[in-house]
Design a protein around this motif. Structure first.
Motif, PDB file in Angstrom:
ATOM      1  N   HIS A 194     -33.922  -4.794  31.206  1.00  0.00           N
ATOM      2  CA  HIS A 194     -33.341  -3.583  30.663  1.00  0.00           C
ATOM      3  C   HIS A 194     -32.607  -3.893  29.357  1.00  0.00           C
ATOM      4  CE1 HIS A 194     -31.783   0.451  30.881  1.00  0.00           C
ATOM      5  NE2 HIS A 194     -30.603  -0.028  30.575  1.00  0.00           N
ATOM      6  N   LYS A 230     -33.011  -2.444  25.521  1.00  0.00           N
ATOM      7  CA  LYS A 230     -31.858  -1.871  24.820  1.00  0.00           C
ATOM      8  C   LYS A 230     -31.682  -2.535  23.451  1.00  0.00           C
ATOM      9  CE  LYS A 230     -26.792  -1.713  25.089  1.00  0.00           C
ATOM     10  NZ  LYS A 230     -26.616  -0.493  24.294  1.00  0.00           N
ATOM     11  N   LEU A 280     -34.536  -1.242  21.109  1.00  0.00           N
ATOM     12  CA  LEU A 280     -34.344   0.174  20.765  1.00  0.00           C
ATOM     13  C   LEU A 280     -33.089   0.380  19.912  1.00  0.00           C
ATOM     14  CD1 LEU A 280     -35.196   3.102  20.902  1.00  0.00           C
ATOM     15  CD2 LEU A 280     -34.161   3.287  23.170  1.00  0.00           C
ATOM     16  N   ASP A 281     -32.000  -0.278  20.270  1.00  0.00           N
ATOM     17  CA  ASP A 281     -30.774  -0.165  19.472  1.00  0.00           C
ATOM     18  C   ASP A 281     -31.003  -0.675  18.049  1.00  0.00           C
ATOM     19  OD1 ASP A 281     -29.422   0.916  21.562  1.00  0.00           O
ATOM     20  OD2 ASP A 281     -28.068  -0.774  21.903  1.00  0.00           O
ATOM     21  N   LYS A 332     -32.863   2.017  16.169  1.00  0.00           N
ATOM     22  CA  LYS A 332     -31.974   3.150  15.885  1.00  0.00           C
ATOM     23  C   LYS A 332     -30.967   2.806  14.777  1.00  0.00           C
ATOM     24  CE  LYS A 332     -30.304   5.208  19.633  1.00  0.00           C
ATOM     25  NZ  LYS A 332     -29.808   5.201  21.054  1.00  0.00           N
ATOM     26  N   VAL A 355     -36.832   9.413  18.828  1.00  0.00           N
ATOM     27  CA  VAL A 355     -35.759   8.685  19.532  1.00  0.00           C
ATOM     28  C   VAL A 355     -35.511   9.311  20.904  1.00  0.00           C
ATOM     29  CG1 VAL A 355     -33.276   8.161  19.491  1.00  0.00           C
ATOM     30  CG2 VAL A 355     -34.684   7.717  17.466  1.00  0.00           C
ATOM     31  N   THR A 356     -35.546  10.631  20.982  1.00  0.00           N
ATOM     32  CA  THR A 356     -35.366  11.291  22.279  1.00  0.00           C
ATOM     33  C   THR A 356     -36.437  10.838  23.267  1.00  0.00           C
ATOM     34  OG1 THR A 356     -34.445  13.210  21.169  1.00  0.00           O
ATOM     35  CG2 THR A 356     -35.177  13.547  23.425  1.00  0.00           C
ATOM     36  N   GLU A 374     -35.868   7.163  24.251  1.00  0.00           N
ATOM     37  CA  GLU A 374     -34.717   6.986  25.157  1.00  0.00           C
ATOM     38  C   GLU A 374     -35.039   7.412  26.580  1.00  0.00           C
ATOM     39  OE1 GLU A 374     -31.680   9.085  22.977  1.00  0.00           O
ATOM     40  OE2 GLU A 374     -30.844   7.202  22.174  1.00  0.00           O
ATOM     41  N   SER A 375     -36.078   8.218  26.733  1.00  0.00           N
ATOM     42  CA  SER A 375     -36.396   8.713  28.083  1.00  0.00           C
ATOM     43  C   SER A 375     -37.415   7.820  28.800  1.00  0.00           C
ATOM     44  CB  SER A 375     -36.924  10.146  28.000  1.00  0.00           C
ATOM     45  OG  SER A 375     -38.245  10.109  27.504  1.00  0.00           O
ATOM     46  N   TRP A 387     -41.976   0.931  29.069  1.00  0.00           N
ATOM     47  CA  TRP A 387     -41.871   0.124  27.847  1.00  0.00           C
ATOM     48  C   TRP A 387     -42.896  -0.993  27.831  1.00  0.00           C
ATOM     49  CZ3 TRP A 387     -39.616   0.842  23.313  1.00  0.00           C
ATOM     50  CH2 TRP A 387     -38.577   1.784  23.207  1.00  0.00           C
TER      51      TRP A 387
END
Lengths: 159, 159
Positions: free
Chosen positions: B4, B8, B11-12, B15, B105-106, B109-110, B116
């Motif tokens: 996980h 993160k 993805l972070d 973003k 991004v939405t 994030e889901s 992934w």
């Protein structure tokens, strides 16, 4: 296994970027590398040294070993391009580029999955407890993006 | 948990790069964005459209949904800057930039951790069996580097 795969993805991405950066640097004539990317901005010379200094510094930051050329930090990280400080020649920097990356990649490839998720040396135990993403994997990912950023700039020196 | 965490981190990172790109694009006057980064090379205008088109195309590539502006692909991916094709205005592109990234991004994030690591839509089942890294995580990582590459170039338009 997915965990291992995520590490492979990040490390492979970094190695791929390094490889295409090396290719670009080898293709560019020395005279072109000495030029500013755009007038008044950083030269290819400075960016080459900057990338070596940043990647060399990953060695101690990731707790792998001492950096090879700590003296580059003053010229290429702490000071801007036109500081007046003497820069090593392009030929010397290209040799350091090879050396630093060979050593760095060898060290990174020898890390265990657990070690990738351990904190890097610039984070305290307290901070790491609440910010568990500040690990080696995150450093390599962030340096990959930094590398791409400057390689995008150096690529503009291609005729 | 580490699995996980790796997601993160990737993805972070994406973003964070998008956020600093948005900041740069908002700071640059429209007239500067219209300029070529260096003579004869891509303009800021083209690179802005190029990034939107590439990121919009991540929606179908990652199996999330149809792209919002498929017509951008012709102008900003298939054709080079000086193709003669009409480009949407900077104002319009900036609006599309916001829309595409908010949606992307939405969706990202889901995604569940399992999703992934599933293959993206441009890989066959056969290839994925032997190349398990060709998953959604890898696409986002590779697009992050691509974004940094061009943002490094656009940043040179800052006076």
């Amino acid at each position: 296994m997915d965990n291992h795969l995520a590490i492979k993805i990040v490390l492979d991405g970094f190695k791929r970027s390094l490889k295409s950066a090396s290719k670009l640097l080898n293709e560019l004539p020395e005279n072109d590398l000495l030029q500013e990317i755009v007038p008044t901005k950083n030269s290819g010379h400075y960016l080459l040294g900057h990338l070596i200094a940043v990647h060399d510094n990953m060695l101690p930051l990731l707790g792998l070993r001492d950096s090879l050329y700590p003296e580059l930090m003053e010229v290429f990280i702490k000071k801007p391009d036109k500081s007046g400080l003497l820069k090593p020649s392009i030929a010397q920097l290209k040799q350091q580029w090879e050396e630093v990356h060979q050593l760095l990649v060898t060290h990174l490839e020898s890390l265990t999955d657990e070690q990738w998720f351990e904190k890097h040396t610039a984070v305290s135990d307290e901070d790491f407890a609440t910010e568990p993403h500040r690990n080696r994997l995150n450093v390599v990912l962030s340096r990959s993006n930094h590398l791409s950023y400057h390689i995008g700039q150096i690529s503009l020196l291609r005729k």
